[in-house]
Write an enzyme that holds these catalytic residues in place. Structure first.
Site, mmCIF file in Angstrom:
data_model
loop_
_atom_site.group_PDB
_atom_site.id
_atom_site.type_symbol
_atom_site.label_atom_id
_atom_site.label_comp_id
_atom_site.label_asym_id
_atom_site.label_seq_id
_atom_site.Cartn_x
_atom_site.Cartn_y
_atom_site.Cartn_z
ATOM 1 C CG HIS A 264 -1.838 1.157 1.342
ATOM 2 N ND1 HIS A 264 -3.155 1.097 0.946
ATOM 3 C CD2 HIS A 264 -1.641 2.415 1.793
ATOM 4 C CE1 HIS A 264 -3.720 2.288 1.152
ATOM 5 N NE2 HIS A 264 -2.814 3.105 1.668
ATOM 6 C CD GLU A 265 1.470 3.568 3.735
ATOM 7 O OE1 GLU A 265 1.631 4.657 3.163
ATOM 8 O OE2 GLU A 265 0.422 3.293 4.368
ATOM 9 C CG HIS A 268 0.177 6.224 -0.600
ATOM 10 N ND1 HIS A 268 -0.830 6.981 -1.151
ATOM 11 C CD2 HIS A 268 -0.403 5.536 0.420
ATOM 12 C CE1 HIS A 268 -1.964 6.758 -0.493
ATOM 13 N NE2 HIS A 268 -1.732 5.881 0.465
ATOM 14 C CD GLU A 294 -5.831 5.436 0.560
ATOM 15 O OE1 GLU A 294 -4.880 6.240 0.682
ATOM 16 O OE2 GLU A 294 -5.953 4.424 1.265
HETATM 17 MG MG MG Z 1 -3.133 5.311 2.104
#
Ligand code: MG
Length: 494
Positions: A264-265, A268, A294
């Site tokens: 997830h990170e 980003h 997101e």
């Molecule tokens: Mg996030």
């Protein structure tokens, strides 16, 4: 970035100071969450307070130049982006007086402390007066910023430029019934497990760190331009165009948690690292909105990371580092990654039910800001709406209205962007041939193709275009939840 327009070039030159202060603030913030000894808190608070004021002053110093530049015609897209971004940032500083900013800072600092113990005791009454104060101050912020129709519009716009209650209603009115339909099918079919034995398997942090490093390599994260550390709550922060920091955490069981937070990170981070070189040090050299951001993290986490092909791809890496996994196969792994169960807590929610948790918060924020409901009525409104959307009634406020930190920090309008991320992820999935590009690339172990796709179409533009316009350029439409629903239906209920 160089501009032929003298006024825009002056703005870019003047922005260096703001950039340097933001750079310092970001680094201090990162250090506070990762390495700073606890006793450093007070000094850090003083230093960041001073730097934030210097930053505000530097921004306000650009007001004359920005006002002039707003009237310029014949600017190219990037120049327009620079002026638009600066106008937006300035707008807040100009319209919201220092006293109100200060009151809000005080109220939220205090409220966050009270919230922590109120949650522990499951005592909403304790937190209620603090939340009332914050709602009152946020309403004042909305009044100062100005809005049409609904005060919530002013706050939504702070996180997702140009996004309104009307847009949000259009998204959620389709997302809620659509998701419920898929959930009902999934529950009836009973294919996706509610719980998986791998959830209780123990691991040691050093081994899991090697797994995460292998995943970063698979995602082709550029080694010399980022670093990963450990923090209580995983996050990503952009220190500079070539210096992005991510974090994860190791809890010792349920290894998918650290694995998916790393993915997830990294999603980003790839967004920030993919922004065009020419946008470095400019006001548009960052991701354009929370929703767009997101969409990147969740695309990698859910569409890529929770796919069948990824379970296969990651299996050798897991077997090499976590010996106890040997009795499971790729299919087990896939179902472990994709458990589906109704739960009270948003952060534990699965890919499918997640947006219902967000829809509930959206409804509540909208009503409390307009004054249609009082803060004291929130626990009962929460429980009723939760029952309606998810089909469960929270046993207490700790597992209900008190679970999130956001409201105590004054973040009203933030929650919807989580769902917008999912909605945009659905649009990306559709544009990638209903996911066929993902399936093919992951099956070949070539995640670079996906990185390239996102980089060319989305990342490189930074904040050049407002989020709606960027989506129109890439997808020919914006915030259309139908593709997310189709993706979920095909994945979970076909
Ligand atoms: Mg996030």
């Amino acid at each position: 970035m160089q501009s032929k327009n003298k006024q825009v070039q002056e703005l870019l030159d003047g922005y260096s100071e703001v950039w340097a202060l933001n750079h310092s603030l970001a680094l201090l913030g990162w250090d506070m969450e990762t390495h700073m000894p606890e006793a450093g808190t007070r000094a850090r608070g003083m230093a960041t307070g001073q730097l934030a004021m210097m930053m505000q002053k530097a921004m306000l110093g650009m007001k004359g130049g920005v006002t002039k530049a707003e009237k310029l015609k014949d600017l190219d897209a990037k120049e327009q982006g620079v002026v638009r971004s600066l106008s937006r940032e300035l707008d807040y500083f100009v319209k919201v007086p220092p006293k109100l900013v200060d009151d809000l800072e005080r109220a939220t600092t205090e409220a966050t402390v009270v919230w922590r113990s109120a949650r522990k005791k499951s005592d909403f009454k304790m937190f209620s007066p603090h939340l009332e104060k914050i709602v009152e101050l946020k309403r004042e912020v909305a009044e100062r910023l100005g809005y049409t129709k609904h005060p919530y519009n002013a706050l939504l716009d702070l996180y997702e430029e140009g996004f309104t209650v009307k847009d949000a209603d259009a998204v959620f009115s389709r997302l809620i019934p659509g998701t419920r339909k898929v959930m009902d099918k999934v529950t009836r079919a009973g294919i996706y497990p509610a719980k998986h034995p791998l959830e209780s398997m123990k691991y040691d942090a050093a081994s899991m760190e090697r797994v995460n490093e292998g995943i970063l390599k698979l995602m082709q994260m550029p080694k010399d331009r980022f670093r990963m550390d450990v923090s209580t709550h995983p996050f990503t922060t952009n220190i500079a165009a070539d210096d992005v920091r991510i974090t994860t955490r190791y809890e010792g069981t349920n290894f998918k948690a650290t694995m998916f937070s790393t993915i997830h990170e990294s999603g980003h981070a790839l967004y920030e690292l993919g922004i065009g070189d020419d946008l470095k040090f400019t006001p548009i050299g960052s991701g354009v909105s929370l929703g767009m951001h997101e969409s990147q993290s969740r695309f990698w986490e859910n569409v890529v990371g929770r796919s069948r092909e990824f379970s296969k791809l990651v299996m050798p890496l897991l077997k090499k580092n976590l010996p106890s996994i040997s009795k499971y196969d790729e299919e087990d792994l896939y179902f472990y990654f994709n458990t589906v169960r109704k739960s009270f807590i948003r952060v534990d929610a699965d890919e499918l039910s997640y947006n219902l948790h967000i829809a509930l918060r959206y409804e509540i924020e909208k009503k409390v800001l307009s004054g249609d409901v009082k803060v004291s009525e929130l626990p009962s409104l929460w429980n009723e709406t939760f029952e309606k959307f998810i089909g469960l009634t929270p046993p207490n406020d700790e597992k209900g209205v008190l679970q999130d930190i956001h409201w105590s920090g004054g973040s009203f309008g933030y929650f919807p962007t989580y769902s917008l991320g999912n909605v945009i992820l659905g649009m990306i999935w559709h544009k990638m041939g209903d996911g066929s590009l993902v399936r093919d690339s992951v099956a070949e172990g070539d995640l670079g193709t996906l990185k390239e796709w996102l980089g060319t179409k989305i990342h490189r533009w930074g904040a050049t275009y407002p989020p709606k316009e960027l989506q129109d350029r890439v997808f020919g439409e914006s915030y259309n939840p139908d593709w997310l629903l189709r993706y979920l239906e095909l994945k979970f209920a076909a």
